[in-house]
Design a protein around this motif. Structure first.
Motif, PDB file in Angstrom:
ATOM      1  N   PHE A 170       0.828  -1.203   0.000  1.00  0.00           N
ATOM      2  CA  PHE A 170       0.000   0.000   0.000  1.00  0.00           C
ATOM      3  C   PHE A 170       0.869   1.263   0.000  1.00  0.00           C
ATOM      4  O   PHE A 170       0.598   2.214  -0.745  1.00  0.00           O
ATOM      5  N   LEU A 171       1.924   1.273   0.814  1.00  0.00           N
ATOM      6  CA  LEU A 171       2.788   2.449   0.894  1.00  0.00           C
ATOM      7  C   LEU A 171       3.533   2.682  -0.420  1.00  0.00           C
ATOM      8  O   LEU A 171       3.655   3.828  -0.882  1.00  0.00           O
ATOM      9  N   VAL A 172       4.045   1.606  -1.012  1.00  0.00           N
ATOM     10  CA  VAL A 172       4.751   1.743  -2.293  1.00  0.00           C
ATOM     11  C   VAL A 172       3.791   2.213  -3.374  1.00  0.00           C
ATOM     12  O   VAL A 172       4.134   3.069  -4.204  1.00  0.00           O
ATOM     13  N   ASP A 173       2.577   1.684  -3.373  1.00  0.00           N
ATOM     14  CA  ASP A 173       1.585   2.093  -4.358  1.00  0.00           C
ATOM     15  C   ASP A 173       1.253   3.576  -4.202  1.00  0.00           C
ATOM     16  O   ASP A 173       1.174   4.316  -5.193  1.00  0.00           O
ATOM     17  N   ALA A 174       1.075   4.026  -2.969  1.00  0.00           N
ATOM     18  CA  ALA A 174       0.779   5.443  -2.729  1.00  0.00           C
ATOM     19  C   ALA A 174       1.944   6.325  -3.159  1.00  0.00           C
ATOM     20  O   ALA A 174       1.743   7.402  -3.743  1.00  0.00           O
ATOM     21  N   LEU A 175       3.181   5.875  -2.881  1.00  0.00           N
ATOM     22  CA  LEU A 175       4.353   6.660  -3.259  1.00  0.00           C
ATOM     23  C   LEU A 175       4.491   6.767  -4.767  1.00  0.00           C
ATOM     24  O   LEU A 175       4.749   7.847  -5.305  1.00  0.00           O
ATOM     25  N   THR A 176       4.319   5.660  -5.479  1.00  0.00           N
ATOM     26  CA  THR A 176       4.473   5.688  -6.929  1.00  0.00           C
ATOM     27  C   THR A 176       3.370   6.517  -7.590  1.00  0.00           C
ATOM     28  O   THR A 176       3.615   7.201  -8.595  1.00  0.00           O
ATOM     29  N   ARG A 177       2.172   6.484  -7.044  1.00  0.00           N
ATOM     30  CA  ARG A 177       1.105   7.314  -7.586  1.00  0.00           C
ATOM     31  C   ARG A 177       1.404   8.796  -7.377  1.00  0.00           C
ATOM     32  O   ARG A 177       1.118   9.631  -8.243  1.00  0.00           O
ATOM     33  N   ARG A 178       2.008   9.120  -6.254  1.00  0.00           N
ATOM     34  CA  ARG A 178       2.345  10.522  -5.990  1.00  0.00           C
ATOM     35  C   ARG A 178       3.476  11.003  -6.890  1.00  0.00           C
ATOM     36  O   ARG A 178       3.508  12.168  -7.299  1.00  0.00           O
TER      37      ARG A 178
END
Length: 241
Positions: free
Chosen positions: A225-233
Motif C-alpha cells: 500500500f505504501l509503495v503504491d501510494a508513493l508511486t502514484r504521488r
C-alpha cells in the motif's frame, strides 16, 4: 477487505468447530489471536527484525535495478553482454543460492538483505528497462530537434516517461521483498519471523506459526500500500486503470 477477512475468519472458525481437527494441525482463529496477544513482545521483536531486512532489501534491490536499467538504456552493448547473465542469475531457484549467501555473508542481517535484494532487483530492472525502451517516438523526435545529447535525452525525456513502468516494478517488488527475507531466515538465522516459524513448527506450536504468518501478511499488505501510494504521488500524470 475487512469484510472479506472477517468472512474468511468466520468460515475458518466454523470449520474448526465442526470437524475439530487437532490443534497442532489447524488451530482456530481465536487460538491464533490469543497467541498474538500472549506473545506480542516476542513476535513484535522478531517482526521488527524482519521488517528491517525487508526495507533494506527493497532499498538496495530497487537501487541496483534502477542503475542496471539506466546502463542498459544508455549503453546498448551492456544489454547484449550483461543482461543475459542477469537472466541466468534470475533463473536460479532462490533456495539454491540461499545457503551460499548465508555461507558468504553469515547468519546475521547481511545475508537476508542480500537475499531480499536479489529477489527485488530483477522485477525493478526489467520493468524500468522496458519503460525506457518504449519511450514515445514523438518525444524522442522533439528531443533530437533540440540537439539534446543522448545523456540529456535519457535523463530528461526517457526517464520521466518510464517512471510509471518503474512504479509497476516497485509494486511487484514490494510483494516479493518479504519472501527473500523469510527464506534467508529459514536457511540460517537466530531471529526474525522466519526463525519464529521454524521454531514453532518444530515444537508443534501451530498457532504461533499462524500468528507469525498473519504478521508477515500484514507487513506485506502495508508495504504494498505504501509503495503504491508513493508511486502514484511520483507519477500523477500516469493514467490509473
Amino acid at each position: 477487505m475487512v469484510a472479506a477477512l472477517a468472512a474468511v475468519a468466520a468460515f475458518w472458525q466454523v470449520v474448526v468447530w465442526l470437524f475439530q481437527p487437532p490443534r497442532f494441525i489447524l488451530p482456530g482463529p481465536i487460538a491464533v489471536v490469543s497467541a498474538l496477544v500472549e506473545q506480542r513482545q516476542y513476535l513484535g521483536v522478531n517482526a521488527s527484525i524482519t521488517l528491517i531486512e525487508i526495507l533494506l532489501g527493497l532499498a538496495f534491490g530497487a537501487l541496483a535495478g534502477i542503475i542496471i536499467a539506466l546502463l542498459v538504456a544508455a549503453i546498448p552493448a551492456f544489454r547484449h553482454v550483461v543482461w543475459p547473465l542477469l537472466l541466468v542469475l534470475q533463473a536460479l531457484p532462490v533456495f539454491a543460492i540461499a545457503p551460499l549467501l548465508v555461507l558468504w555473508f553469515g547468519f546475521g542481517l547481511a545475508s537476508k538483505v542480500v537475499m531480499a535484494s536479489l529477489i527485488i532487483f530483477f522485477p525493478v530492472a526489467s520493468a524500468f528497462a522496458d519503460g525506457l525502451q518504449r519511450t514515445n517516438r514523438d518525444l524522442l523526435d522533439v528531443a533530437s530537434l533540440t540537439q539534446a545529447t543522448p545523456l540529456a535525452t535519457l535523463l530528461l525525456v526517457r526517464v520521466p516517461s518510464a517512471l510509471p513502468s518503474l512504479g509497476s516494478g516497485l509494486r511487484v517488488a514490494a510483494v516479493f521483498a518479504p519472501i527473500g527475507a523469510v527464506i534467508g531466515e529459514w536457511v540460517g538465522s537466530s531471529r526474525g519471523l522466519g526463525f519464529v516459524m521454524l521454531q514453532a513448527n518444530a515444537r508443534m506450536q501451530t498457532e504461533t506459526m499462524f500468528a507469525a504468518l498473519m504478521i508477515l501478511a500484514a507487513l506485506t499488505v502495508i508495504l504494498r500500500f505504501l509503495v503504491d501510494a508513493l508511486t502514484r504521488r511520483l507519477t500523477p500524470w500516469a493514467p490509473q486503470t
